[in-house]
Every structure is written in structure tokens, then in C-alpha cells.
Design a protein around this motif. Structure first.
Motif, short mmCIF file in Angstrom:
data_model
loop_
_atom_site.label_atom_id
_atom_site.label_comp_id
_atom_site.label_asym_id
_atom_site.label_seq_id
_atom_site.Cartn_x
_atom_site.Cartn_y
_atom_site.Cartn_z
N LEU A 68 33.56 49.76 50.91
CA LEU A 68 34.01 49.26 49.92
C LEU A 68 33.11 48.14 48.92
O LEU A 68 33.37 47.41 48.16
CB LEU A 68 35.23 48.08 50.66
CG LEU A 68 36.23 49.06 51.31
CD1 LEU A 68 37.26 47.84 52.05
CD2 LEU A 68 36.94 49.93 50.59
N ALA A 69 31.68 48.45 49.25
CA ALA A 69 30.78 47.58 48.52
C ALA A 69 31.02 47.55 47.05
O ALA A 69 30.77 46.83 45.98
CB ALA A 69 29.40 48.18 48.71
N ASP A 70 31.60 48.87 46.38
CA ASP A 70 31.91 48.98 44.78
C ASP A 70 32.90 47.80 44.47
O ASP A 70 32.99 47.34 43.37
CB ASP A 70 32.18 50.21 44.56
CG ASP A 70 31.26 51.29 44.50
OD1 ASP A 70 29.97 50.72 44.56
OD2 ASP A 70 31.44 52.60 44.51
N TYR A 71 33.64 47.41 45.24
CA TYR A 71 34.86 46.45 45.14
C TYR A 71 34.92 45.18 45.28
O TYR A 71 35.81 44.36 44.93
CB TYR A 71 36.23 47.22 45.69
CG TYR A 71 36.63 48.81 45.51
CD1 TYR A 71 37.23 49.14 44.15
CD2 TYR A 71 36.03 49.81 46.17
CE1 TYR A 71 37.45 50.53 43.82
CE2 TYR A 71 36.28 51.07 45.96
CZ TYR A 71 36.92 51.35 44.61
OH TYR A 71 37.20 52.85 44.52
N ASN A 72 33.85 44.84 46.24
CA ASN A 72 33.69 43.37 46.48
C ASN A 72 33.55 42.40 45.31
O ASN A 72 32.80 42.64 44.39
CB ASN A 72 32.60 43.26 47.37
CG ASN A 72 32.78 43.89 48.76
OD1 ASN A 72 32.06 44.46 49.30
ND2 ASN A 72 34.24 43.83 49.25
N SER A 73 34.06 41.35 45.34
CA SER A 73 33.97 40.26 44.45
C SER A 73 34.22 40.68 42.91
O SER A 73 33.59 40.20 42.07
CB SER A 73 32.93 39.59 44.71
OG SER A 73 32.67 39.15 45.91
N GLU B 240 48.29 45.14 50.92
CA GLU B 240 48.12 44.26 49.93
C GLU B 240 47.16 43.01 49.90
O GLU B 240 46.50 42.48 49.11
CB GLU B 240 49.36 44.09 48.92
CG GLU B 240 49.81 45.37 48.28
CD GLU B 240 51.00 44.97 47.56
OE1 GLU B 240 51.47 43.89 47.24
OE2 GLU B 240 51.61 45.98 46.83
N PRO B 241 47.77 42.46 51.22
CA PRO B 241 46.85 41.17 51.56
C PRO B 241 45.38 41.33 51.70
O PRO B 241 44.44 40.60 51.16
CB PRO B 241 47.46 40.72 52.78
CG PRO B 241 48.76 41.15 52.72
CD PRO B 241 48.64 42.60 52.11
N THR C 207 38.97 42.42 46.83
CA THR C 207 38.67 42.48 45.22
C THR C 207 38.62 40.81 45.01
O THR C 207 37.81 40.68 43.76
CB THR C 207 39.74 42.97 44.36
OG1 THR C 207 41.19 42.43 44.72
CG2 THR C 207 39.70 44.37 45.07
N GLY C 208 39.36 39.74 45.52
CA GLY C 208 39.37 38.62 45.03
C GLY C 208 40.56 38.39 44.01
O GLY C 208 40.53 37.37 43.38
N PHE C 209 41.33 39.20 43.83
CA PHE C 209 42.53 38.99 42.72
C PHE C 209 43.74 39.92 43.42
O PHE C 209 43.63 40.64 44.19
CB PHE C 209 42.24 39.31 41.38
CG PHE C 209 41.86 40.83 41.11
CD1 PHE C 209 42.88 41.75 40.94
CD2 PHE C 209 40.75 41.12 41.40
CE1 PHE C 209 42.69 43.09 40.40
CE2 PHE C 209 40.29 42.61 41.02
CZ PHE C 209 41.30 43.51 40.72
N HIS C 210 44.81 39.53 43.11
CA HIS C 210 46.14 40.30 43.19
C HIS C 210 46.20 41.46 42.66
O HIS C 210 46.23 41.67 41.26
CB HIS C 210 47.61 39.55 42.99
CG HIS C 210 48.77 40.39 43.39
ND1 HIS C 210 48.94 40.96 44.70
CD2 HIS C 210 49.73 40.63 42.46
CE1 HIS C 210 50.15 41.58 44.64
NE2 HIS C 210 50.58 41.36 43.52
N LEU C 211 46.02 42.82 43.27
CA LEU C 211 46.20 44.31 42.66
C LEU C 211 47.37 44.35 42.39
O LEU C 211 48.12 45.19 43.39
CB LEU C 211 45.32 45.23 43.53
CG LEU C 211 45.32 46.47 42.93
CD1 LEU C 211 44.63 46.42 41.65
CD2 LEU C 211 44.50 47.34 44.01
#
Length: 280
Positions: A17-22, A86-87, A93-97
Motif C-alpha cells: 500500500l506504499a502508493d496510498y500512504n499519507s 472504511e476505518p 490514506t489519512g482521509f475519509h474515502l
């Protein structure tokens, strides 16, 4: 029917998931995405438009409830689909998708300015170009691109210091039209304006100068090929840029207002100077 490569995720630190962090860290993403040759597409609409434009996905990330609605568009890509509750997605990601899904996409190479200007209108060549100088707000970049797509701009050019049109927020605000309007970087700047002159363009700077002509006057006798240059949200265009342009133009205003948000100015100027349909 192609089977989806679905991978259930229960660890936010999963290295896949490295592409999606932070994703909320603008400074990190603005440096990280171009360096790794990727960008993030957010929402099912944006992902569909990116894929339709021929962009290649590295992977997808979504909540389980979005699998069915997205399966038709991702089934043939062969890219893995990471699925998490979702949690956990918010933790990753740091935000609610809340817009359906994310996709990590391979960043395509940028074409050259001469190539885009020549290829527009089915090879007949561009007639309307917008150049954005040093716009740092991703929302304004996205909104400006959406206006250009809606109002018949053939090519959009971004100066070297302009915000990334493929940053997640810019893509989202553009509703995916960043994949619809041909664009590239113009470098060096403002010396690169010569490329527009080489293609027969009259280059107009939108600026509040003493010798600025009204947009109404420009529209009354428009050039066949017109490039509009718009500057930063605060200071406007640089003096060197204005000096390289053929003329300066102001949008007539009332109510004591002397300027518009840059995305609004793009929309007004692009609509006013659009090529009539009969001449398209």
C-alpha cells in the motif's frame, strides 16, 4: 469473464500500500508522485476517465461495497485490487474515502509543446490555448482544467512552477477532464512563449496594466490563433511574462471588483474567446 485480483487488507502498514500512504501530505505527494512516476486517481468517475484516456493502473484501493460497481472497468486491467474496511482505509490514506475508490496510476510521459499545438483539432493545429503561470492551488488548477474542457480550449500549458495537474485534488476537482484536454509543461518560461509565436499565435496576458485592452475589444476582432496567459492567485503575471506577450487584456468588471479567482477568469476568458462552432 476476467476474474478480479482482489487482495483483502487488514494491516495499514502493508508494504503493498506504499502508493496510498499519507495522501493528505501535499508536500510529500507533490515530490513523491512525479519521482515515482505515479499519480492517484480518486472516485469512480475519475478512474473511468483515466482508463478511457489510456492511462495504466498500478493498483486499486477501495471498500468492499464498491467492488461490484467498479468491476466492469477494472476487470481487464490485470491490476491488483486492494480491499479494506472504511476505518482502515482512512488510516491508510489519512482521509475519509467517500468517493468510491482510489487508483494508483502510471504517470504518462509529457509530450512537447510543438507536438501538442500541431496535433490539436485532428491535426489541423490548435487555435485556443490557455497558459497558467505559477498557480499553486490544486483546486484552481483542477477548476481551470474543467473550464478549458467545457469551453473548447485545445491545449493547456503549465509553467515549471505551476502545481501538478495530476495531483489527487486537482484531478478530482477537474472531474477527470485533466485527461480530456491535452496539456504539458512549457519550459523555459517565459522564453517558451516563442513556441506559440512560431505556430502563429497571438499571446494575450490577462493583467491590469495601463495599456490593457478590454476583453470585449479582443472579442470584437479575435485572432485566428489565441493564447491566453493567466497568473498567480495573489500577484498576477510576472513583469517579464507580460513583456513577452503581444498585448495585455482585462476582464471588464463592476462593483468595485478588480480581479477574479484565476479559475473563474479562465472560464470567462475562454468562453468569450471560444471558436464559433461553425469554424470548428
Amino acid at each position: 469473464m476476467t476474474t478480479l485480483d482482489v487482495v483483502r487488507i487488514d494491516d495499514p502498514a502493508d508494504e503493498r500500500l506504499a502508493d496510498y500512504n499519507s495522501l493528505t501530505d501535499v508536500v510529500l505527494r507533490s515530490k513523491h508522485e512525479p519521482a515515482k512516476g505515479l499519480y492517484i486517481a480518486e472516485s469512480s468517475t475519475v478512474i473511468r476517465r483515466a482508463l478511457a484516456a489510456g492511462h495504466r493502473p498500478r493498483s486499486f484501493l477501495m471498500a468492499p461495497k464498491w467492488l461490484d460497481s467498479m468491476s466492469d472497468v477494472i476487470a481487464e486491467t490485470g491490476a491488483p485490487v486492494y480491499v479494506a474496511e472504511e476505518p482502515l482505509l482512512k488510516e491508510i490514506t489519512g482521509f475519509h474515502l467517500h468517493r468510491g475508490a482510489l487508483a494508483a496510476m502510471h504517470r504518462p510521459p509529457l509530450p512537447g509543446v510543438h507536438e501538442l499545438l500541431s496535433a490539436a483539432r485532428g491535426g489541423a493545429g490548435a487555435r485556443r490555448v490557455v497558459i497558467l503561470e505559477d498557480i499553486v492551488d490544486h483546486t484552481n488548477v483542477g477548476a481551470g482544467m474543467r473550464a478549458c474542457a467545457a469551453l473548447g480550449v485545445d491545449v493547456v500549458l503549465f509553467t515549471p512552477s505551476c502545481a501538478d495537474p495530476l495531483y489527487r485534488r486537482a484531478v478530482r476537482v477537474s472531474m477527470g477532464t485533466v485527461f480530456q484536454v491535452p496539456w504539458t509543461r512549457i519550459d523555459p518560461w517565459p522564453e517558451g512563449i516563442q513556441a506559440l509565436h512560431d505556430h502563429g499565435f497571438q499571446v494575450a496576458a490577462l493583467a491590469l496594466e495601463d495599456d490593457s485592452v478590454s476583453l470585449d475589444d479582443l472579442v470584437a476582432d479575435p485572432p485566428e490563433k489565441l493564447a491566453l496567459v493567466l497568473g498567480t492567485e495573489g500577484d498576477g503575471l510576472k513583469a517579464r511574462t507580460i513583456a513577452e506577450c503581444d498585448l495585455t487584456v482585462r476582464i471588464p468588471m463592476t462593483g468595485g471588483v478588480d480581479s477574479l479567482n484565476v479559475a473563474s477568469a479562465v472560464a470567462v476568458a475562454a468562453w468569450a474567446t471560444r471558436v464559433p462552432p461553425a469554424d470548428s
